[in-house]
Design a protein around this motif. Structure first.
Motif, PDB file in Angstrom:
ATOM      1  N   ARG B 342      -8.627   9.771  -0.800  1.00 28.48           N
ATOM      2  CA  ARG B 342      -7.315   9.483  -0.542  1.00 28.48           C
ATOM      3  C   ARG B 342      -6.788  11.065  -0.010  1.00 28.48           C
ATOM      4  O   ARG B 342      -7.310  11.999  -0.394  1.00 28.48           O
ATOM      5  N   PHE B 343      -5.486  10.817   0.549  1.00 33.26           N
ATOM      6  CA  PHE B 343      -4.777  12.169   0.892  1.00 33.26           C
ATOM      7  C   PHE B 343      -3.337  11.713   0.804  1.00 33.26           C
ATOM      8  O   PHE B 343      -3.104  10.523   1.313  1.00 33.26           O
ATOM      9  N   GLU B 344      -2.410  12.744   0.836  1.00 32.12           N
ATOM     10  CA  GLU B 344      -1.267  12.538   0.742  1.00 32.12           C
ATOM     11  C   GLU B 344      -0.457  12.739   1.884  1.00 32.12           C
ATOM     12  O   GLU B 344      -1.335  13.155   3.047  1.00 32.12           O
ATOM     13  N   TRP B 345       0.513  12.278   2.339  1.00 33.25           N
ATOM     14  CA  TRP B 345       1.221  12.315   3.528  1.00 33.25           C
ATOM     15  C   TRP B 345       1.651  13.700   4.064  1.00 33.25           C
ATOM     16  O   TRP B 345       1.427  14.066   5.094  1.00 33.25           O
ATOM     17  N   VAL B 346       1.809  14.505   3.009  1.00 34.74           N
ATOM     18  CA  VAL B 346       2.043  16.110   3.410  1.00 34.74           C
ATOM     19  C   VAL B 346       0.554  16.493   3.186  1.00 34.74           C
ATOM     20  O   VAL B 346       0.391  17.023   2.095  1.00 34.74           O
ATOM     21  N   SER B 347      -0.171  16.627   4.181  1.00 35.30           N
ATOM     22  CA  SER B 347      -1.381  17.375   4.028  1.00 35.30           C
ATOM     23  C   SER B 347      -1.814  17.588   5.484  1.00 35.30           C
ATOM     24  O   SER B 347      -1.485  17.137   6.368  1.00 35.30           O
ATOM     25  N   VAL B 411      -1.626  26.316   8.836  1.00 37.06           N
ATOM     26  CA  VAL B 411      -1.303  27.010   7.414  1.00 37.06           C
ATOM     27  C   VAL B 411      -1.489  25.557   6.507  1.00 37.06           C
ATOM     28  O   VAL B 411      -1.229  26.089   5.342  1.00 37.06           O
ATOM     29  N   SER B 412      -1.329  24.321   6.871  1.00 38.00           N
ATOM     30  CA  SER B 412      -1.329  23.342   5.871  1.00 38.00           C
ATOM     31  C   SER B 412      -2.783  23.261   5.013  1.00 38.00           C
ATOM     32  O   SER B 412      -3.820  23.773   5.357  1.00 38.00           O
ATOM     33  N   ARG B 413      -2.738  22.772   3.931  1.00 40.58           N
ATOM     34  CA  ARG B 413      -4.076  22.455   3.101  1.00 40.58           C
ATOM     35  C   ARG B 413      -4.538  20.954   3.197  1.00 40.58           C
ATOM     36  O   ARG B 413      -3.682  20.117   3.194  1.00 40.58           O
ATOM     37  N   TRP B 414      -5.757  20.773   2.957  1.00 47.30           N
ATOM     38  CA  TRP B 414      -6.327  19.622   2.839  1.00 47.30           C
ATOM     39  C   TRP B 414      -5.892  18.750   1.660  1.00 47.30           C
ATOM     40  O   TRP B 414      -5.351  19.423   0.750  1.00 47.30           O
ATOM     41  N   LYS B 415      -5.987  17.599   1.723  1.00 49.50           N
ATOM     42  CA  LYS B 415      -5.640  16.421   0.806  1.00 49.50           C
ATOM     43  C   LYS B 415      -4.450  16.593   0.272  1.00 49.50           C
ATOM     44  O   LYS B 415      -3.800  15.480   0.302  1.00 49.50           O
ATOM     45  N   ASP B 417      -0.446  18.764   0.004  1.00 51.62           N
ATOM     46  CA  ASP B 417       0.058  19.981   0.283  1.00 51.62           C
ATOM     47  C   ASP B 417       1.742  19.796  -0.007  1.00 51.62           C
ATOM     48  O   ASP B 417       2.109  18.606  -0.237  1.00 51.62           O
ATOM     49  N   ARG B 418       2.532  20.690   0.060  1.00 50.92           N
ATOM     50  CA  ARG B 418       3.955  20.591  -0.525  1.00 50.92           C
ATOM     51  C   ARG B 418       4.895  21.264   0.876  1.00 50.92           C
ATOM     52  O   ARG B 418       4.692  22.118   1.319  1.00 50.92           O
ATOM     53  N   VAL B 419       5.811  20.329   1.230  1.00 49.89           N
ATOM     54  CA  VAL B 419       6.901  21.046   2.173  1.00 49.89           C
ATOM     55  C   VAL B 419       7.385  22.103   1.673  1.00 49.89           C
ATOM     56  O   VAL B 419       7.662  22.927   2.632  1.00 49.89           O
ATOM     57  N   ALA B 420       7.694  22.446   0.417  1.00 44.03           N
ATOM     58  CA  ALA B 420       8.217  23.560  -0.157  1.00 44.03           C
ATOM     59  C   ALA B 420       7.374  24.872   0.420  1.00 44.03           C
ATOM     60  O   ALA B 420       7.671  25.886   0.712  1.00 44.03           O
TER      61      ALA B 420
END
Lengths: 179, 658
Positions: B342-347, B411-415, B417-420
């Motif tokens: 699974r992955f989150e929408w922010v990823s 800069v984003s991370r797999w799986k 991440d956080r908008v912040a």
């Protein structure tokens, strides 16, 4: 099960596409819709590019001539332009159909590159082009002295095309007109 | 005699291809190691034969063997040797042979560089490439034989190569483009082999990634060269026309770009497997479709090959077999169950998903625009043409949509991440990008909103990358250690994304700031354009090897200082009588000055002249070169060679290494 059926969607789409491609093979994009060959040039009432006066069929009918569809946005028109100038100099009557173009740009083009045309029909909306079945520019129609469309050439007219294709028909039509 | 030899070698090449397409595949089915092990040898044999055949054709061109039809129609004894050489692929038959040669080259490359692949996989991959080779070699032999003769009476001299093709750019443009087109066949073969074996896993993605990246990089270079050639050779300063043939090369590129990114997700996270396989099939299918469109005559184009419905039929059947077959296989074998990962929408996954959607939509719009005239015609609804306005209207917003998302990617991370976190990492880049977007276009008045937007997007991309690179380098103990931590695939990504930013700026700045004047000039006239003074000195006749030309001499001054001497030509090629415009260009990083001759006007020696001022047009091509370099760079990554080191290693060595 449903998930498996979904995987067939790409195959289905491709099959539809392949059918169109197959149909496309037997169609020649350069061919005039047969309805128009040997039929009179459609009636029209469009302004003269240079003067703005309205022109109609009678303005260009009367002798064997070329009707050349061109536009300033058309890449290949630039390529064939010098050769049209040569043809015009050798006495061939060429009429221009300025197709879906801006008048100012078209006039500027003729001023700078030379004007091979007896006159130019300004077909801003492409209405005459539509009647003629114009696919794109450049295209060149051969009209006989009665204003009947006798041949259509899609693409650039250069020396090779003229000598091998257009000139024989042109000469034949001129001979017919002389009789 | 040499030609017969070449013809015979081509037939032997087909025999090798037939063996390659069957024996190892059967071997893989029956688990017969001997049959499977034949694959690399057969691949090399096929390459040898086709290479011999190609060499023979080249020889025929260089020796002016006008008994061959292709040579007589596409070469001339006066043609300079280098163009006799490039004339080999300046025609349908020869370019098809080049295509086949490159295909065999890729096949052999897979055979040589993938020794560490499990034999089962390797034999399937090579067999699939063998099947494609059978198609192209028989296409060449049965419908477009380059070795066909002009008997009984060969002409004394040839018709000459089309003058448009007598140009250095055209010497390397087709080979590079074909390297790209055909290179996608490797990704395709890997996908099919994986489907056959039922193993769609991270290893499969890792194997096909370097091949895909290289093919994509070649295609980027090929398209870039084509655009550059159109710019200086056609003489009216345009660089992209949305012509069907251009679209034919652009669609695989767009699909390939999506594939390159989706492979990353599949390799790193094991997601999007079916999707990636589908993209691999799609990218290569578009290469085949391009071949069909260019060589069958279903669409009119400025630079399609001479057409023949038989050839069209052949490719269509081949296309139906390859694409239809692979899509059927896909439908039967692709994993229908969605992955448990699974992955989150922010990823990073979802950002790459956006990339994929954008590029897929872009591909489909171009495909639709290219085929629309054909579809309308086939439905009997008349003839229409779709012009650049359609493509620009759809394509430009799509790319503008892509750039903001691209800034977050690196800069984003797999799986998850956080908008912040994104905002804390990128707020500085965003502020700086906005500042750039506002200030930089001020350098050129009047202020142009579109350029401002392009600078904003490009700066956002580049600054985000700079921020990320700096962050990574800083995390090392020393600067050197930090730099060493950057992997080739990371560096490749950075270079390619920067290239994309440069291309955005180049495209927008040229389209917006471009100035062109068409005017009538007499020798001695001068004309000012964008602060440059163009002085027309004289026209001199020039005698070239196979043409005569009028050459205009220009001097360009800025603030009274001589900047450049330009000498555009108007050539008439003696063999064909064709007239060509040879533009003269003073190239620079920030502007090109471009002069092309129109027609002589009147008797007094006046000429129609076309003067262009094209700011930053080079950025577009430099950007494309950077993208390609980025693609090549990723291949150096160590993890693609990891399997080699884990291949049979003696226990003692292992102990010593650890």
């Amino acid at each position: 099960m449903l998930a498996r059926v979904k995987l067939f969607i790409p195959l289905f789409l491709f099959a539809v596409l392949a059918l169109f491609l197959f149909r496309g093979l037997s169609l020649d994009p350069k061919e005039l819709p047969s309805a128009l060959i040997d039929r009179p040039l459609p009636a029209f009432s469009l302004p003269n590019l240079a003067t703005g006066q309205l022109l109609d069929r009678s303005s260009i009918v009367g002798e064997v001539s070329l009707l050349n569809v061109w536009a300033t946005w058309c890449v290949s028109c630039r390529v064939e332009h010098p050769y049209l100038l040569e043809l015009a100099q050798s006495g061939v009557a060429i009429f221009g159909l300025n197709y879906k173009d801006e008048d100012a740009a078209a006039r500027q083009w003729l001023e700078q590159l030379g004007d091979p045309y007896r006159l130019n029909i300004a077909d801003r909306e492409g209405s005459l082009g539509l009647d003629l079945g114009v696919y794109g520019a450049p295209e060149t129609f051969l009209l006989d002295d009665q204003g009947v469309v006798r041949y259509r050439h899609v693409g650039v007219v250069d020396e090779r095309v003229w000598r091998n294709t257009l000139q024989p028909i042109y000469q034949q039509l001129t001979a017919e007109a002389g009789r | 005699m040499i030609a017969e030899f070449g013809h015979f070698a081509l037939i032997l090449g087909l025999v090798f291809a037939c063996l390659l397409s069957t024996v190892p595949l059967l071997g893989a089915w029956r688990r017969n190691r001997d049959a499977m092990a034949l694959a690399p040898g057969l691949a090399l044999g096929m390459l040898c034969m086709v290479a011999i055949s190609f060499a023979c054709l080249t020889w025929a061109f260089l020796q002016d063997d006008f008994t061959l039809k292709v040579v007589a129609s596409n070469s001339n004894s006066l043609l300079p040797d280098i163009y006799k050489f490039s004339a080999v692929w300046g025609n349908h038959e020869g370019s098809l042979l080049l295509w086949a040669l490159i295909l065999c080259g890729w096949t052999a490359a897979v055979a040589i560089f993938s020794r560490e692949l499990p034999l089962l996989m390797l034999s399937r991959v090579l067999s699939v490439m063998g099947i494609i080779s059978v198609g192209f070699l028989s296409f060449s032999l049965f419908t477009s034989n380059p070795f066909a003769h002009n008997l009984p009476v060969p002409p004394v001299d040839g018709n000459d190569l089309n003058p448009l093709l007598q140009d250095p750019g055209l010497i390397i443009h087709p080979p590079l483009l074909y390297m790209g087109y055909v290179g996608f066949s490797v990704a395709f073969a890997f996908a099919i082999a994986a489907l056959l074996g039922g193993r769609l896993d991270a290893a499969w993605a890792r194997w096909s990634r370097p091949w895909t990246n290289v093919a994509w990089a070649f295609l980027t270079l090929g398209i870039m060269l084509g655009s550059w050639w159109a710019y200086y050779e056609l003489g009216w300063g345009g660089w992209w026309f949305w012509d069907p043939v251009e679209n034919a090369s652009f669609m695989p590129w767009l699909a390939g770009t999506a594939l390159v990114h989706s492979l990353a997700v599949t390799e790193k996270r094991g997601l999007f497997k079916s999707w990636t396989v589908l993209l691999a099939i799609f990218a290569f299918s578009l290469s085949l479709l391009g071949t069909f469109l260019v060589r069958s005559g279903v669409l009119t184009s400025v630079h399609a090959f001479a057409n023949d419905p038989d050839r069209g039929m052949f490719i269509l059947v081949f296309l139906a077999l390859v694409v239809g077959g692979s899509l059927t296989l896909y439908a039967l074998r692709a994993p229908a169950v969605s992955s448990r990962v699974r992955f989150e929408w922010v990823s990073r996954e979802s950002l790459l998903l956006v990339n994929n959607v954008v590029f897929l939509v872009a591909t489909l719009t171009v495909l639709f625009g290219t085929l629309f005239p054909l579809i309308v015609d086939a439905l009997g609804m008349g003839k229409v043409s779709v012009g650049p306005p359609y493509f620009n209207a759809v394509f430009v917003p799509l790319m503008a949509l892509l750039a903001p998302v691209m800034g977050f990617g690196p800069v984003s991370r797999w799986k998850r991440d956080r908008v912040a976190r994104w905002s804390s990492e990128l707020w500085l880049a965003a502020v700086a990008a906005i500042a750039c977007g506002i200030t930089l276009p001020l350098l050129n008045s009047p202020y142009n909103v579109w350029v401002a937007l392009a600078v904003l997007l490009a700066a956002w991309l580049v600054l985000g990358l700079v921020r990320d690179v700096w962050y990574r380098v800083r995390s090392g103990s020393t600067l050197r250690a930090g730099v060493n931590r950057l992997t080739p695939s990371y560096i490749g990504m950075v270079v390619a994304h920067t290239g994309f930013a440069a291309a955005i700026i180049g495209v927008v700045a040229t389209s917006q700031y471009n100035q062109e004047h068409d005017l009538k000039m007499m020798a001695g006239d001068s004309h000012a354009l964008a602060g440059y003074e163009f002085r027309f000195l004289e026209v001199v006749p020039i005698q070239g090897p196979n043409f005569v030309a009028d050459e205009a001499r220009f001097e360009v001054y800025r603030d009274g200082e001589l900047i450049a001497e330009l000498a555009p030509q108007k050539r008439r090629y003696t063999a064909s009588g064709q007239v060509m415009t040879e533009a003269a260009i003073d190239a620079g990083l920030f502007r090109d000055l471009f002069v092309a001759m129109g027609e002589p006007i009147g008797e007094e020696g006046a000429w129609a002249m076309r003067l262009h001022y094209k700011p930053m047009v080079r950025w577009m091509w430099l950007g494309a070169i950077m993208m390609a370099l980025g693609g090549f760079c990723t291949v150096a990554d160590r993890r693609y060679r990891r399997q080699r080191s884990s291949a049979p290693v003696k226990a003692g060595e292992l102990a010593g290494a650890r």
